[in-house]
Write a protein that holds these residues in place. Sequence first.
Motif, PDB file in Angstrom:
ATOM      1  N   SER A   1      89.829  32.153 -33.865  1.00  0.00           N
ATOM      2  CA  SER A   1      90.102  33.580 -33.651  1.00  0.00           C
ATOM      3  C   SER A   1      91.296  34.036 -34.479  1.00  0.00           C
ATOM      4  O   SER A   1      91.401  35.201 -34.857  1.00  0.00           O
ATOM      5  CB  SER A   1      90.345  33.865 -32.167  1.00  0.00           C
ATOM      6  OG  SER A   1      91.484  33.171 -31.726  1.00  0.00           O
ATOM      7  N   ALA A   2      92.213  33.096 -34.785  1.00  0.00           N
ATOM      8  CA  ALA A   2      93.383  33.473 -35.595  1.00  0.00           C
ATOM      9  C   ALA A   2      93.012  33.613 -37.066  1.00  0.00           C
ATOM     10  O   ALA A   2      93.600  34.406 -37.793  1.00  0.00           O
ATOM     11  CB  ALA A   2      94.483  32.422 -35.438  1.00  0.00           C
TER      12      ALA A   2
ATOM     13  N   GLY B   1      83.711  31.770 -33.129  1.00  0.00           N
ATOM     14  CA  GLY B   1      84.979  32.497 -33.179  1.00  0.00           C
ATOM     15  C   GLY B   1      85.244  33.091 -34.550  1.00  0.00           C
ATOM     16  O   GLY B   1      85.654  34.244 -34.683  1.00  0.00           O
ATOM     17  N   LEU B   2      84.977  32.300 -35.591  1.00  0.00           N
ATOM     18  CA  LEU B   2      85.202  32.772 -36.957  1.00  0.00           C
ATOM     19  C   LEU B   2      84.266  33.925 -37.290  1.00  0.00           C
ATOM     20  O   LEU B   2      84.684  34.945 -37.850  1.00  0.00           O
ATOM     21  CB  LEU B   2      84.965  31.621 -37.942  1.00  0.00           C
ATOM     22  CG  LEU B   2      86.081  30.583 -38.030  1.00  0.00           C
ATOM     23  CD1 LEU B   2      85.544  29.260 -38.570  1.00  0.00           C
ATOM     24  CD2 LEU B   2      87.206  31.090 -38.916  1.00  0.00           C
ATOM     25  N   ALA B   3      82.988  33.771 -36.930  1.00  0.00           N
ATOM     26  CA  ALA B   3      82.007  34.785 -37.306  1.00  0.00           C
ATOM     27  C   ALA B   3      82.238  36.089 -36.541  1.00  0.00           C
ATOM     28  O   ALA B   3      82.259  37.167 -37.135  1.00  0.00           O
ATOM     29  CB  ALA B   3      80.592  34.262 -37.054  1.00  0.00           C
ATOM     30  N   ILE B   4      82.438  35.980 -35.221  1.00  0.00           N
ATOM     31  CA  ILE B   4      82.653  37.208 -34.449  1.00  0.00           C
ATOM     32  C   ILE B   4      83.988  37.853 -34.872  1.00  0.00           C
ATOM     33  O   ILE B   4      84.103  39.082 -34.959  1.00  0.00           O
ATOM     34  CB  ILE B   4      82.622  36.917 -32.937  1.00  0.00           C
ATOM     35  CG1 ILE B   4      81.221  36.406 -32.534  1.00  0.00           C
ATOM     36  CG2 ILE B   4      82.971  38.156 -32.130  1.00  0.00           C
ATOM     37  CD1 ILE B   4      80.082  37.364 -32.826  1.00  0.00           C
ATOM     38  N   GLY B   5      84.979  37.034 -35.179  1.00  0.00           N
ATOM     39  CA  GLY B   5      86.242  37.580 -35.699  1.00  0.00           C
ATOM     40  C   GLY B   5      86.034  38.288 -37.026  1.00  0.00           C
ATOM     41  O   GLY B   5      86.565  39.368 -37.269  1.00  0.00           O
TER      42      GLY B   5
ATOM     43  N   SER C   1      90.269  39.251 -29.564  1.00  0.00           N
ATOM     44  CA  SER C   1      89.789  38.998 -28.206  1.00  0.00           C
ATOM     45  C   SER C   1      88.292  38.698 -28.210  1.00  0.00           C
ATOM     46  O   SER C   1      87.820  37.805 -27.513  1.00  0.00           O
ATOM     47  CB  SER C   1      90.093  40.204 -27.315  1.00  0.00           C
ATOM     48  OG  SER C   1      89.606  41.380 -27.906  1.00  0.00           O
ATOM     49  N   PHE C   2      87.529  39.429 -29.041  1.00  0.00           N
ATOM     50  CA  PHE C   2      86.090  39.169 -29.130  1.00  0.00           C
ATOM     51  C   PHE C   2      85.829  37.779 -29.711  1.00  0.00           C
ATOM     52  O   PHE C   2      84.924  37.067 -29.273  1.00  0.00           O
ATOM     53  CB  PHE C   2      85.401  40.223 -30.000  1.00  0.00           C
ATOM     54  CG  PHE C   2      85.414  41.610 -29.405  1.00  0.00           C
ATOM     55  CD1 PHE C   2      85.740  41.816 -28.070  1.00  0.00           C
ATOM     56  CD2 PHE C   2      85.081  42.712 -30.185  1.00  0.00           C
ATOM     57  CE1 PHE C   2      85.745  43.092 -27.533  1.00  0.00           C
ATOM     58  CE2 PHE C   2      85.088  43.998 -29.652  1.00  0.00           C
ATOM     59  CZ  PHE C   2      85.428  44.181 -28.321  1.00  0.00           C
ATOM     60  N   ALA C   3      86.621  37.441 -30.723  1.00  0.00           N
ATOM     61  CA  ALA C   3      86.445  36.136 -31.364  1.00  0.00           C
ATOM     62  C   ALA C   3      86.714  35.012 -30.369  1.00  0.00           C
ATOM     63  O   ALA C   3      85.957  34.040 -30.280  1.00  0.00           O
ATOM     64  CB  ALA C   3      87.377  36.030 -32.573  1.00  0.00           C
TER      65      ALA C   3
END
Lengths: 304, 272
Positions: free
Chosen positions: B101-102, B183-187, B194-196
């Motif tokens: 997510s970061a 996490g990477l893709a949704i980010g 938060s979504f990621a």
Amino acid sequence: MTYAIETQALTKRYGKNTALDGVDLVVETGSVFGMIGPNGAGKTTAMRLLLDIIRPTSGSATVLGQSPITGGAALRRDIGFLPGELLLEGRVTGRSLLKHYAEISGPVAPGRIDALAERLGLDLTRHVRTLSKGNKQKLGLVQAFMHEPKLLVLDEPTSGLDPLVQQEFLSMVREAQHNGQTVFLSSHVLSEIQNAADQVAVLRNGTVVKVGDVASLRASAVRRVVIDFTDAAADDIRTALLALPQLDNLTVADGEVIQVTGTVEGHIDALVKAIAPFHVVDLRVEEQDLESSVIDLYSNEANK
Amino acid sequence: MSQTMTRSILPLTRRNLADSWRGLLGWTAGVAGAILLYVPLYSSFSGDNAGFEDIIGSLPDGLASTLGFQDLASGAGYVQATYLGLIGFVLFTIAATLWSSAAIAGDEESGSLELTLAHGVSRVQIMAERSFGVVLRLLWLSVVSALLILALNDSSGIDLEPAHVIGGCVALFGLGVLAASFGLAIGAITGRRSFASAAAAGISLLGYILNSLGNQSADVDWLHNLSPYYWAFGNSPLSEGADWGSLGLIFGISAVVLVLGGFVFNRRDVSA
């Protein structure tokens, strides 16, 4: 004449909100072009479009002869960009961060980073997150200038810089221009870029209100004057000043010191001559904040 | 060609790793601590008098199977239930969630992605290199896990085949990569940290829940088929060896998810 930047009806909407509305601009290669306007006028949006950080809703831009979208990474190597809100974080030294940015931009000449840092008085050994706003801004300027890009896009470059460093920045801009580089910069204060820019565009609400050289813009700028008199009759002063067509919003406050305020459009020559017969204790001419002078420009344009 | 000479190898991945080595050190200590704490305890449980089976037998119905404690008596079952399937899985999920997510969304929210994008890198390169940085860190934790389990193999009496230890840690790595890819893709698609985080943690949690439900009875056994957790651990890799087909599916899905994320990332506005 070739153009470093050319936009045609460049428009960016976010839902119902129009950030940039049909902007046509041309920036000549090798010139220094300033864009002024209050916050929210669309300056940052325009710059982000040029760097392909965001995409236009309609219209198009050409940067160094290419579309920012198709030009991609190779085009951006020829651009140096300073974002308006520079957020630098991390437990890395300024030198290490600049080394990283040098790896992902055009080639940087040896010693160039140190030379720029020394000019601006930036300590490269300090961790980025411990730097003050002004020092972060210096770091941002170094990363924008270090690879001597063909085009510099600088969003509010002088913000946070003390006056001495601002002078150094202006000399860097002049050198860049001397090298044939093009500089496109923005500010919300005309006075910050008037010494640097050949041409200035005034933006308001996403549209270009006016384009011109600095001298003509200054001449049409509206300034606020405050004059204190003693040993004079308030009525005489009022009569003398009411005769001036350039002076608006006149107020005269009588008292031991008679204070006169008003706004002047264009040159103040006539005003100075009109008050010369009286005993002037103090004369202050203030450039209005750009918000109000742009509003004046805008309403003047609308009335014509 | 002077430009290509100044281009260096994987600048964004190296920056990503350089920025995160302190954190990685902490995660390494956490993973090592969990293994060093749990694995040696096996010898004290496994003796004839330990009564470990009795303890499990005394747990309420369903709880043992939910936690994957059916086979604690064997070394493979013990390491699977304590580390691979539980503590290790949780640690990998948290690490994958935080790191993925970061990598794009966190950087975008903080405002620093804008400056990177303004340089001579493409969006696809940013997505690929930063994903690679996250994958490398997860791989490191997997290697540390495998090496420590192998180091304790004899002294603790867990007595595992080295190849099966590697297979089990690849499975753990796969689940970490799967969570990270979400996490990477949704980010990259939303730009919202938060979504990621929700996507990365959510895919791990969903897999775990589906597996636990599937354990409850033969009627709902089919739920296993939907669970990445079951794909990774269902065949007991520590005793049977890795199920490379299922692991291939996990890595394949991760790759597809990353490509989709990169595709949208390449077409959207980056906010500040």
